[in-house]
Motif scaffolding. Structure first.
Motif, PDB file in Angstrom:
ATOM      1  N   THR A  25      39.478 -31.919 167.209  1.00  0.00           N
ATOM      2  CA  THR A  25      40.172 -33.178 167.475  1.00  0.00           C
ATOM      3  C   THR A  25      40.498 -33.359 168.957  1.00  0.00           C
ATOM      4  O   THR A  25      40.658 -34.490 169.409  1.00  0.00           O
ATOM      5  CB  THR A  25      41.476 -33.235 166.654  1.00  0.00           C
ATOM      6  N   ASP A  26      40.602 -32.261 169.711  1.00  0.00           N
ATOM      7  CA  ASP A  26      40.895 -32.381 171.145  1.00  0.00           C
ATOM      8  C   ASP A  26      39.642 -32.494 171.999  1.00  0.00           C
ATOM      9  O   ASP A  26      39.709 -32.447 173.226  1.00  0.00           O
ATOM     10  CB  ASP A  26      41.741 -31.204 171.616  1.00  0.00           C
ATOM     11  N   GLY A  27      38.475 -32.624 171.341  1.00  0.00           N
ATOM     12  CA  GLY A  27      37.230 -32.835 172.074  1.00  0.00           C
ATOM     13  C   GLY A  27      36.423 -31.592 172.355  1.00  0.00           C
ATOM     14  O   GLY A  27      35.330 -31.687 172.930  1.00  0.00           O
ATOM     15  N   THR A  28      36.913 -30.412 171.964  1.00  0.00           N
ATOM     16  CA  THR A  28      36.157 -29.180 172.179  1.00  0.00           C
ATOM     17  C   THR A  28      34.886 -29.185 171.327  1.00  0.00           C
ATOM     18  O   THR A  28      34.938 -29.464 170.129  1.00  0.00           O
ATOM     19  CB  THR A  28      37.005 -27.950 171.822  1.00  0.00           C
ATOM     20  N   GLU A  29      33.761 -28.869 171.937  1.00  0.00           N
ATOM     21  CA  GLU A  29      32.480 -28.860 171.227  1.00  0.00           C
ATOM     22  C   GLU A  29      31.862 -27.468 171.272  1.00  0.00           C
ATOM     23  O   GLU A  29      31.873 -26.812 172.313  1.00  0.00           O
ATOM     24  CB  GLU A  29      31.514 -29.881 171.822  1.00  0.00           C
ATOM     25  N   ILE A  30      31.339 -27.046 170.142  1.00  0.00           N
ATOM     26  CA  ILE A  30      30.672 -25.752 170.018  1.00  0.00           C
ATOM     27  C   ILE A  30      29.327 -25.978 169.352  1.00  0.00           C
ATOM     28  O   ILE A  30      29.244 -26.624 168.297  1.00  0.00           O
ATOM     29  CB  ILE A  30      31.523 -24.776 169.183  1.00  0.00           C
ATOM     30  N   ILE A  31      28.287 -25.451 169.971  1.00  0.00           N
ATOM     31  CA  ILE A  31      26.942 -25.560 169.394  1.00  0.00           C
ATOM     32  C   ILE A  31      26.570 -24.205 168.810  1.00  0.00           C
ATOM     33  O   ILE A  31      26.319 -23.245 169.546  1.00  0.00           O
ATOM     34  CB  ILE A  31      25.911 -25.998 170.453  1.00  0.00           C
ATOM     35  N   PRO A  32      26.555 -24.073 167.492  1.00  0.00           N
ATOM     36  CA  PRO A  32      26.272 -22.771 166.883  1.00  0.00           C
ATOM     37  C   PRO A  32      24.774 -22.490 166.811  1.00  0.00           C
ATOM     38  O   PRO A  32      23.941 -23.405 166.881  1.00  0.00           O
ATOM     39  CB  PRO A  32      26.866 -22.910 165.481  1.00  0.00           C
ATOM     40  N   GLU A  33      24.463 -21.223 166.668  1.00  0.00           N
ATOM     41  CA  GLU A  33      23.088 -20.814 166.396  1.00  0.00           C
ATOM     42  C   GLU A  33      22.828 -20.982 164.901  1.00  0.00           C
ATOM     43  O   GLU A  33      23.658 -20.592 164.073  1.00  0.00           O
ATOM     44  CB  GLU A  33      22.869 -19.368 166.811  1.00  0.00           C
ATOM     45  N   ILE A  34      21.690 -21.565 164.541  1.00  0.00           N
ATOM     46  CA  ILE A  34      21.396 -21.904 163.144  1.00  0.00           C
ATOM     47  C   ILE A  34      20.336 -20.961 162.591  1.00  0.00           C
ATOM     48  O   ILE A  34      19.305 -20.729 163.239  1.00  0.00           O
ATOM     49  CB  ILE A  34      20.904 -23.362 163.020  1.00  0.00           C
TER      50      ILE A  34
END
Length: 682
Positions: A558-567
């Motif tokens: 909600t605070d805008g933090t983005e995480i791109i996980p390994e799939i």
């Protein structure tokens, strides 16, 4: 004794200077006329012996002063048993525990601030050319760098409390990885040493590293934590009643009374309660609520407990679905038992297919597939169903007894199920029920003494070659199963020995049939965990999600933090690896482009809630046979045992002091020795 700079020992040749001065005394003599030669001779003999003694003492003082001055520049030291080599230089690694427990206070103030002060004092005790390394619970990449003293102290100033929680073995492993074999590796660990951090297993570490533990003592504080939560509802339906079980734990030494507990869903208060929690115990409470709409729900359980507050809230999430899709494939369209069963609850959306007209491509859409009396089950159908179950689906098979073993044995073999041994007919046989099976949880209020159970007069007996994983739900005599569950990949297969036709038995008309099939359907729902632990759970399991080559999944808070996980794709699941990217608790939306696939809840690790601390002897026992020293934080870091500081006893200061002492003795000898004259009067 060894020398750090042995090249300076060549300066010992300077000892020749006072020796030359002693041998060649170039002082001018003054003639003194004396009236009686006899008296003069007596005085000369007496003063000559005293002068020789004075000169020898002065010479010795000069030689020793020069020698110790040279030694001081050569830096003598006595190496300890640690095997450290001062010629190699030092790498000082300092671990500072910055977990939530370090927010507590003692008479020195905040534990983290005290740890930072001690770390500065340790750094100031070493030389400018030594290297330093800072490690925290975050295990960040910048902490892998070797720093000078100034940069190390600057990094200390930036250190803050982190939600990450580690174990001592993890910290030791990390320190060993970041060591440098070309330097003497000295390690300091500054922590409150909670029991959960220290553990009970022996610590495996490099014996060449010397460890110093500086224990920071905190004041005893009461603490109550929202420990965990789970749902009693098998599925979540709109506007239906929900029940949650909440567990609170009292980590303090005193009983807690009237702890207010509040439940909010999507920022709306749904339930409140007050609990009494005995010291050192856990207490459970059940909260009932309803009125939920379709979609993802963000729940928060909260209490009010001071001064430790990081564990006063527990985030969780779940999804409310408006329907569950069920597919039936029937070989006899006249049988309406399954249709009548699932039509009784609007939550189930039933679709029927005839055996002759099966659409394989739609299988992944359904949570449950039921095969009822297929006449000619094909190998192609078996392969499609096997793939469906491997990917997490649930399958129920009611065979057609008239088709015979020759038809069903290949079909069951393709599904890795037991083969048909024979068809048994004759006198009706009563079954027994496994009441401890999860399918029957909360089905019966009480168990009657003589329970009426299903009976069958025709059924298949199966030849079990491998019973690993098999769970019998309804049993027949002679260890035969009427209804059994078999694991298959990420899914489950339920195999019946009889049919639903009345002439073969009364299973379809028996009261146990309705809860049995309903529970099978409910257990087929794919539910994700209600919450994860930040800093600990780095592998997230999600429903099978297809991602194209130009797409990616993103976790966004909600605070805008983005995480791109390994799939990574596995049968029936999509695995998301987030490593140590997620550090803050809260709610994260799992997105594919602009669509929200799931809402994940993360919480702080409750290991930090337990404020029990390990004793010094516990630390020594865990490092049995290794080089460690344990110090109390009340000691100044500069006054810690010098062996723990430099791995050797340095003597240059002593040599410098001795050089000054011998110079002072020389001055005293010259000034005060032999001042009394021995002259005899006539």
């Amino acid at each position: 004794m060894n020398f750090l700079y042995p090249g300076f020992l060549f300066a010992l040749l300077a000892i020749a200077i006072p020796i030359v001065i002693h041998l060649f005394n170039f002082r001018k003599f003054k003639k003194v006329y004396f009236s009686n030669v006899q008296f003069l001779k007596e005085a000369k003999e007496q003063n000559s012996s005293r002068d020789k003694l004075q000169h020898l003492l002065v010479l010795a003082c000069r030689i020793l002063a020069v020698m110790f001055l040279v030694f001081a520049f050569a830096r003598p030291y006595i190496p300890l048993e640690t095997g450290a080599d001062p010629d190699k230089g030092n790498l000082i690694s300092v671990y500072i525990d910055n977990s939530y427990s370090m927010e507590t206070v003692n008479k020195e103030g905040n534990l983290l601030d005290e740890a930072k002060r001690k770390a500065k004092e340790i750094a100031n005790a070493y030389q400018l050319n030594d290297q330093f390394q800072l490690l925290t619970n975050d295990f960040e990449g910048k902490h892998q760098r070797k720093l000078n003293k100034e940069a190390f102290i600057q990094m200390l100033e930036e250190l803050k409390i982190s939600p990450a929680s580690r174990t001592m073995q993890q910290v030791v492993n990390r320190l060993q990885q970041e060591g440098d074999s070309r330097k003497n590796h000295l390690v300091y660990l500054l922590s409150d040493f909670q029991q959960n951090f220290v553990g009970t297993e022996k610590i495996k570490s490099d014996s060449s590293i010397r460890y110093s533990f500086i224990s920071l003592k905190a004041n005893a504080l009461p603490n109550i934590a929202v420990d965990s939560v789970w749902s009693l509802s098998p599925v979540h339906q709109p506007k239906q009643a929900e029940q949650l079980v909440v567990q609170l734990h009292n980590y303090g030494a005193e009983d807690a009374a009237d702890i207010p507990l509040k439940l909010t869903i999507n920022q709306q208060q749904k339930a409140i309660s007050n609990l009494n929690v005995p010291a050192g115990k856990s207490v459970k409470d059940t909260l009932s609520f309803g009125g939920l709409e379709k979609g993802w729900q963000k729940g928060v359980l909260s209490i009010k407990d001071f001064p430790i507050t990081f564990d006063d809230e527990l985030n969780f999430s779940f999804r409310v679905n408006s329907e569950m899709k069920v597919l039936t494939i029937s070989g006899d369209p006249t049988q309406q038992f399954l249709k009548s069963l699932f039509a009784a609850d609007p939550y189930f959306k039933l679709r029927e297919m005839a055996e002759a007209n099966i659409n394989y491509s739609t299988f992944p859409e359904y949570s449950l597939i039921v095969l009822n009396g297929l006449k000619q089950p094909s190998s192609g159908l078996a392969q499609q169903l096997k793939s469906y179950v491997q990917n997490g689906g649930s399958l129920v098979i009611f065979p057609d007894l008239d088709a015979g073993a020759a038809v069903y044995t290949p079909f069951l073999t393709a599904l890795s199920l037991p083969v048909v041994q024979e068809l048994k007919t004759g006198k009706p046989v009563s079954s027994s029920i496994e009441l401890k099976d999860p399918l029957f949880k909360d089905v019966f209020d009480q168990i009657p003494a003589n329970m009426d159970l299903p009976i069958v007069n025709r059924y298949f007996s199966y030849l079990e070659r491998n019973t690993a994983g098999k769970e019998s739900i309804l049993q027949l005599p002679l260890s035969q199963s009427l209804f059994a569950r078999y694991p298959a990949g990420a899914g489950k297969i339920y195999l019946s020995a009889s049919t639903l036709r009345p002439e073969d038995g009364n299973l379809s008309r028996h009261p146990v049939f309705v809860p049995l099939l309903f529970k099978v359907a409910f257990s087929s729902a794919k539910e994700q965990p209600m919450y994860y632990t930040a800093g600990k759970d780095d592998l997230l399991e999600q429903q099978k999600t297809s991602v194209s080559a130009n797409q990616s999944l993103v976790l966004k808070s909600t605070d805008g933090t983005e995480i791109i996980p390994e799939i990574r794709q596995t049968p029936g699941k999509t695995l998301l690896y987030i490593a140590d990217q997620l550090k803050k608790p809260g709610f994260y939306d799992l997105k594919r482009t602009d669509s929200v696939l799931a809402v994940l809840a993360f919480n702080d690790n409750r290991r930090e809630s337990d404020m029990r601390y390990a004793r010094d002897q516990n630390l020594k026992d865990l490092f049995a046979g290794q080089q460690i020293s344990v110090h109390n934080s009340e000691k100044d870091a500069l006054s810690l045992n010098i062996e723990a500081k430099n791995s050797s006893i340095e003597l240059w200061k002593l040599c410098l002091i001795l050089a000054v002492v011998f110079l002072a003795i020389e001055i005293l000898l010259i000034r005060f020795f032999n001042k009394t004259k021995n002259i005899q009067k006539p």
